[in-house]
Write an enzyme that holds these catalytic residues in place. Structure first.
Site, PDB file in Angstrom:
ATOM      1  N   LYS A  19      -3.443  -9.871  -1.834  1.00 34.89           N
ATOM      2  CA  LYS A  19      -2.503  -9.527  -2.906  1.00 34.89           C
ATOM      3  C   LYS A  19      -1.175 -10.282  -2.800  1.00 34.89           C
ATOM      4  O   LYS A  19      -0.550 -10.574  -3.819  1.00 34.89           O
ATOM      5  CB  LYS A  19      -2.263  -8.016  -2.966  1.00 34.89           C
TER       6      LYS A  19
ATOM      7  N   LYS B 156     -13.431 -10.353   5.046  1.00 36.52           N
ATOM      8  CA  LYS B 156     -12.669  -9.143   4.702  1.00 36.52           C
ATOM      9  C   LYS B 156     -13.588  -7.914   4.670  1.00 36.52           C
ATOM     10  O   LYS B 156     -14.438  -7.782   3.793  1.00 36.52           O
ATOM     11  CB  LYS B 156     -12.038  -9.388   3.322  1.00 36.52           C
TER      12      LYS B 156
ATOM     13  N   GLY C 204       0.802  -1.222   0.000  1.00 36.33           N
ATOM     14  CA  GLY C 204       0.000   0.000   0.000  1.00 36.33           C
ATOM     15  C   GLY C 204       0.833   1.269   0.000  1.00 36.33           C
ATOM     16  O   GLY C 204       0.473   2.255  -0.646  1.00 36.33           O
ATOM     17  N   ASN C 205       1.980   1.257   0.703  1.00 37.46           N
ATOM     18  CA  ASN C 205       2.689   2.531   0.839  1.00 37.46           C
ATOM     19  C   ASN C 205       3.481   2.935  -0.403  1.00 37.46           C
ATOM     20  O   ASN C 205       4.067   4.000  -0.447  1.00 37.46           O
ATOM     21  CB  ASN C 205       3.541   2.564   2.114  1.00 37.46           C
TER      22      ASN C 205
ATOM     23  N   LYS D  15       2.015 -12.400   3.970  1.00 35.20           N
ATOM     24  CA  LYS D  15       3.280 -12.318   3.226  1.00 35.20           C
ATOM     25  C   LYS D  15       4.110 -13.584   3.477  1.00 35.20           C
ATOM     26  O   LYS D  15       4.721 -14.135   2.567  1.00 35.20           O
ATOM     27  CB  LYS D  15       4.082 -11.086   3.636  1.00 35.20           C
TER      28      LYS D  15
HETATM   29  P1  ADP Z   1       1.214  -3.971   2.676  1.00 29.60           P
HETATM   30  O1  ADP Z   1       0.369  -2.835   2.229  1.00 29.60           O
HETATM   31  O2  ADP Z   1       2.622  -3.845   2.181  1.00 29.60           O
HETATM   32  O3  ADP Z   1       0.608  -5.329   2.420  1.00 29.60           O
HETATM   33  P2  ADP Z   1       0.673  -4.453   5.510  1.00 29.60           P
HETATM   34  O4  ADP Z   1       0.362  -3.343   6.455  1.00 29.60           O
HETATM   35  O5  ADP Z   1      -0.444  -5.349   5.083  1.00 29.60           O
HETATM   36  O6  ADP Z   1       1.400  -3.783   4.257  1.00 29.60           O
HETATM   37  O7  ADP Z   1       1.818  -5.376   6.123  1.00 29.60           O
HETATM   38  C1  ADP Z   1       3.056  -4.827   6.577  1.00 29.60           C
HETATM   39  C2  ADP Z   1       3.005  -4.530   8.071  1.00 29.60           C
HETATM   40  O8  ADP Z   1       3.018  -5.733   8.837  1.00 29.60           O
HETATM   41  C3  ADP Z   1       4.188  -3.776   8.621  1.00 29.60           C
HETATM   42  O9  ADP Z   1       4.107  -2.405   8.363  1.00 29.60           O
HETATM   43  C4  ADP Z   1       4.116  -4.111  10.114  1.00 29.60           C
HETATM   44  O10 ADP Z   1       3.437  -3.085  10.823  1.00 29.60           O
HETATM   45  C5  ADP Z   1       3.267  -5.372  10.186  1.00 29.60           C
HETATM   46  N1  ADP Z   1       3.883  -6.533  10.860  1.00 29.60           N
HETATM   47  C6  ADP Z   1       3.158  -7.456  11.559  1.00 29.60           C
HETATM   48  N2  ADP Z   1       3.948  -8.419  12.051  1.00 29.60           N
HETATM   49  C7  ADP Z   1       5.213  -8.128  11.656  1.00 29.60           C
HETATM   50  C8  ADP Z   1       6.485  -8.769  11.845  1.00 29.60           C
HETATM   51  N3  ADP Z   1       6.595  -9.906  12.527  1.00 29.60           N
HETATM   52  N4  ADP Z   1       7.591  -8.187  11.302  1.00 29.60           N
HETATM   53  C9  ADP Z   1       7.473  -7.033  10.597  1.00 29.60           C
HETATM   54  N5  ADP Z   1       6.300  -6.387  10.384  1.00 29.60           N
HETATM   55  C10 ADP Z   1       5.174  -6.921  10.884  1.00 29.60           C
HETATM   56 MG    MG Z   2      -1.211  -6.097   3.268  1.00 28.56          MG
END
Ligand code: ADP
Ligand code: MG
Length: 310
Positions: free
Chosen positions: A211, A127, A10-11, A273
């Site tokens: 995604k 969701k 997203g960022n 992820k």
């Molecule tokens: P994106 O839009 O890239 O999918 P998300 O917000 O869905 O981003 O996922 C990334 C976020 O996951 C990070 O910004 C962090 O706050 C969070 N996060 C949760 N658990 C962890 C972890 N174990 N290590 C790193 N980040 C984590």
């Molecule tokens: Mg995400």
């Protein structure tokens, strides 16, 4: 040339505090392109992206204009978001590549993803998407449209939709042909448009594919050797957000499975992820990198990021 799939989070288009104007999103896309464009020089790259805020905005517009223009269903809104985001990324990356003298063309491909019509997600929508409604509006929508609605942490009522598991990228053959012809491809936007197959006919369904899992499915379907997931953190952590948090520089699939089981990765953010990474490596992928666009270069120099191997 090595074939890689890069999933941008997203960022890449919106940062906390952004309003979501097109100028902002173009600027963010350009910043992302400036950090990562070097990787396009000597690789075949398919780029995928999320669409949460953008498809949320499209749904809101549809909702507010419903008395003037018929609102579109979620699969059609998803297709709209692929075009809108694809255009912003394509234009920004194109301009950065030209400025850097990297002579590669970039093209956005509308992408559908086949899901199983018997996926248990259809019976259990999880969701939350789109605008918030009052309790009264929610009751109307449940009655009129048969939507599933839930109260979302005190902020109002929200529609919940299924998040089915991606099985097969419908356009994977087209993506592969474009990569082999030298194009950089933007595809599987927002996880892809979910479709089911009924008696040989494809039918769009109202759901949202994760995604990261969509990206892993693409990586498998086009036989990529590497999956790169770019997000808001420079690396994956154990005990994330706690005093004893510890970055993971590299890990094997087996170690990751164990950390996953221990609950280190939050569902809905890092969880999917890691699931995507594990699935890709189980299906023959050779390496996965999770980092931020800013740290992509350093990750390749072994100074940042989380690398995961089979
Ligand atoms: P994106 O839009 O890239 O999918 P998300 O917000 O869905 O981003 O996922 C990334 C976020 O996951 C990070 O910004 C962090 O706050 C969070 N996060 C949760 N658990 C962890 C972890 N174990 N290590 C790193 N980040 C984590
Ligand atoms: Mg995400």
């Amino acid at each position: 040339m090595e074939r890689v799939v890069i999933a941008v989070g997203g960022n890449a288009l919106l940062r906390p505090g952004d309003k979501g104007t097109s100028e902002e999103q173009f600027r963010r896309a350009r910043e992302t392109a400036e950090y990562i464009s070097w990787i396009f020089e000597d690789r075949q790259v398919a780029l995928t992206h999320g669409n949460g805020p953008q498809v949320g905005a499209i749904l809101l517009q549809n909702e507010h204009a419903r008395d003037i223009v018929p609102p579109m269903p979620l699969d059609v809104c998803g297709a709209e978001s692929q075009g809108m985001i694809g255009y912003m990324l394509e234009q920004s990356f194109n301009n950065v590549l030209k400025a850097r003298g990297i002579n590669r063309d970039i093209i956005t491909l509308l992408t559908r993803v086949e899901v199983d019509e018997n996926d248990p997600a259809f019976k259990n929508p999880t969701k939350p998407i789109g605008p918030f409604y009052t309790r009264y509006q929610a009751q109307e929508l449940i009655r009129e449209k048969g939507w599933r609605m839930v109260e979302d942490s005190g902020r109002g009522w929200r529609r919940v939709v299924p998040s089915p598991d991606p099985r097969r990228i419908v356009e994977s053959g087209a993506i592969l042909s474009l990569l082999e012809a030298g194009f950089i491809v933007i595809g599987v936007g927002g996880g892809g448009i979910p479709v089911i197959r009924k008696n040989g006919t494809l039918i769009g369904v109202e759901g949202v594919i994760d995604k990261d899992l969509g990206a892993a499915t693409l990586a498998k379907d086009i036989d990529a050797i590497e999956l790169i997931i770019l997000t808001a953190v420079d690396m994956v952590y154990l005990n994330y957000g706690k005093e004893n948090q510890k970055g993971i520089d590299s890990a094997t699939l087996r170690e990751m499975r164990e950390y996953y089981r221990q609950g280190h990765f939050k569902p809905g953010s890092m969880g999917p992820k890691i699931l995507a990474a594990m699935r890709f490596l189980e299906n023959g992928g050779r390496k996965v990198l999770i980092t931020s666009p800013e740290k992509l270069k350093e990750s390749y120099e072994g100074k940042s990021g989380t690398w995961i191997y089979p």
